[in-house]
Design an enzyme around this catalytic site. Structure first.
Site, short mmCIF file in Angstrom:
data_model
loop_
_atom_site.label_atom_id
_atom_site.label_comp_id
_atom_site.label_asym_id
_atom_site.label_seq_id
_atom_site.Cartn_x
_atom_site.Cartn_y
_atom_site.Cartn_z
N GLY A 170 0.98 -1.61 -0.11
CA GLY A 170 0.26 0.01 0.48
C GLY A 170 0.48 1.06 0.09
O GLY A 170 0.23 2.26 0.27
N SER A 171 1.83 1.12 -0.14
CA SER A 171 2.72 2.49 -0.45
C SER A 171 2.27 3.71 -1.55
O SER A 171 2.54 4.23 -1.46
CB SER A 171 4.62 2.15 -1.06
OG SER A 171 4.69 1.72 -2.06
N ASN A 172 1.82 2.66 -2.66
CA ASN A 172 1.32 3.73 -2.95
C ASN A 172 0.37 4.52 -3.17
O ASN A 172 -0.64 5.48 -3.35
CB ASN A 172 0.95 3.73 -5.03
CG ASN A 172 2.37 3.16 -5.40
OD1 ASN A 172 2.66 4.21 -5.80
ND2 ASN A 172 2.67 2.08 -5.48
N MET B 139 -3.04 -6.70 -7.52
CA MET B 139 -2.66 -8.03 -8.14
C MET B 139 -3.95 -9.26 -8.74
O MET B 139 -3.58 -9.96 -8.73
CB MET B 139 -1.92 -9.01 -7.15
CG MET B 139 -0.87 -7.86 -6.41
SD MET B 139 -0.20 -6.96 -8.01
CE MET B 139 1.49 -7.05 -8.24
N ARG B 140 -4.75 -8.81 -9.34
CA ARG B 140 -5.50 -9.18 -9.60
C ARG B 140 -6.18 -8.87 -10.66
O ARG B 140 -6.24 -7.56 -10.87
CB ARG B 140 -7.52 -9.60 -8.83
CG ARG B 140 -6.78 -9.98 -7.53
CD ARG B 140 -7.55 -11.33 -6.91
NE ARG B 140 -6.95 -12.11 -6.11
CZ ARG B 140 -7.20 -13.13 -5.66
NH1 ARG B 140 -7.41 -14.25 -7.17
NH2 ARG B 140 -6.47 -14.05 -4.59
N ASN C 178 -4.26 2.01 -14.00
CA ASN C 178 -3.57 1.40 -13.00
C ASN C 178 -2.52 1.13 -12.94
O ASN C 178 -1.72 2.42 -14.12
CB ASN C 178 -3.91 -0.12 -13.84
CG ASN C 178 -2.74 -0.99 -13.44
OD1 ASN C 178 -2.96 -1.66 -11.70
ND2 ASN C 178 -2.34 -2.11 -14.01
N HIS D 216 1.02 0.51 -13.43
CA HIS D 216 2.20 -0.60 -13.53
C HIS D 216 4.04 -0.72 -13.57
O HIS D 216 4.57 0.69 -14.14
CB HIS D 216 2.02 -0.79 -14.93
CG HIS D 216 2.31 -2.62 -15.55
ND1 HIS D 216 2.24 -3.98 -14.35
CD2 HIS D 216 3.51 -3.02 -16.26
CE1 HIS D 216 3.50 -4.53 -15.32
NE2 HIS D 216 3.67 -4.42 -15.84
C1 GAR Z 1 3.48 -1.30 -7.14
O1 GAR Z 1 5.29 -1.56 -7.27
C2 GAR Z 1 2.81 -1.48 -8.25
O2 GAR Z 1 3.61 -1.24 -9.55
C3 GAR Z 1 2.54 -2.96 -8.54
O3 GAR Z 1 2.79 -3.49 -7.36
C4 GAR Z 1 3.60 -2.58 -6.66
C5 GAR Z 1 2.11 -2.77 -5.57
O4 GAR Z 1 2.44 -1.83 -4.91
N1 GAR Z 1 1.31 -3.35 -9.60
C6 GAR Z 1 1.91 -3.90 -10.33
O5 GAR Z 1 2.69 -5.01 -10.48
C7 GAR Z 1 -0.14 -4.47 -11.34
N2 GAR Z 1 0.34 -5.07 -12.08
P1 GAR Z 1 2.21 -0.95 -3.07
O6 GAR Z 1 1.28 -1.88 -2.79
O7 GAR Z 1 3.32 -1.36 -2.20
O8 GAR Z 1 1.46 0.60 -3.60
#
Ligand code: GAR
Length: 188
Positions: free
Chosen positions: A11-13, A92-93, A109, A111
């Protein structure tokens, strides 16, 4: 603008978005809720600590996709909130077609690659192991095909000779935190 965040893990984003709404960088943006397919996702706690509704919704199957029944529940929940935007921030789904159609043009999204390169899982690791000189991250609209919708914004991250996978991941994540806020600013 009202948005819902979908997140599966750390969840850092989500945190970067929430912080930007708190410190004024995302002036008229309000986070209505955070939805996770993972009951143990730290992202849920990040949202609830910020006073934001945090909802675990059962994906009703293992693997990369939500079950159809779960997707119907997700659609019902999201419709009840009437968001302007759904932000997949580490979700991630793969969303089934009827979910994408129900909110067409309203789902974005994040990526961790310079799409169309390195679609799918472990994008940073694959770019690093392939010996690329540059990688990065992309925000794009979600379409029925995985990691393929119209690109909104990208940010590139050089891969240095001295990089380890961990140091590279750290820089890509920092770039993501900035990019996701800029993309939401742009769309609002
Ligand atoms: C992020 O790096 C995002 O780009 C990736 O998951 C991570 C989530 O980090 N998403 C994917 O790979 C989607 N295909 P977070 O939970 O710290 O935000």
């Amino acid at each position: 603008m009202k948005l819902i965040i979908f997140a599966s893990g750390r969840g850092s984003n989500a945190q970067a978005i929430i912080r930007a709404t708190q410190n004024g960088r995302l002036g008229n943006v309000r986070v209505l809720s955070l939805v996770s397919d993972n009951p143990d996702a730290p992202a849920l706690k990040i949202a609830s600590d910020a006073g934001i509704e945090a909802v675990y919704m059962d994906p009703m199957r293992k693997g990369a996709r939500l079950s159809q029944e779960a997707a119907d529940n997700y659609i019902k929940y999201v419709k009840s909130k009437s968001p302007d935007l759904i932000v997949l921030a580490g979700f991630m789904r793969i969303l089934p077609e009827n979910f994408v159609e129900a909110f067409d043009g309203k789902i974005i999204n994040l990526h961790p690659s310079l799409l169309p390169a390195y679609k799918g899982k472990d994008a940073i690791k694959r770019a690093f192991e392939a010996g690329e000189k540059v990688c990065g991250c992309t925000i794009h609209y979600v379409s029925a095909e995985l990691d393929s919708g119209e690109i909104i914004m990208q940010s590139s991250v050089p891969i240095e000779k001295s990089d380890t996978l961990e140091s590279l991941e750290e820089r890509v994540h920092a770039a993501e935190h900035e990019l996701i806020v800029k993309a939401i600013q742009k769309l609002s």
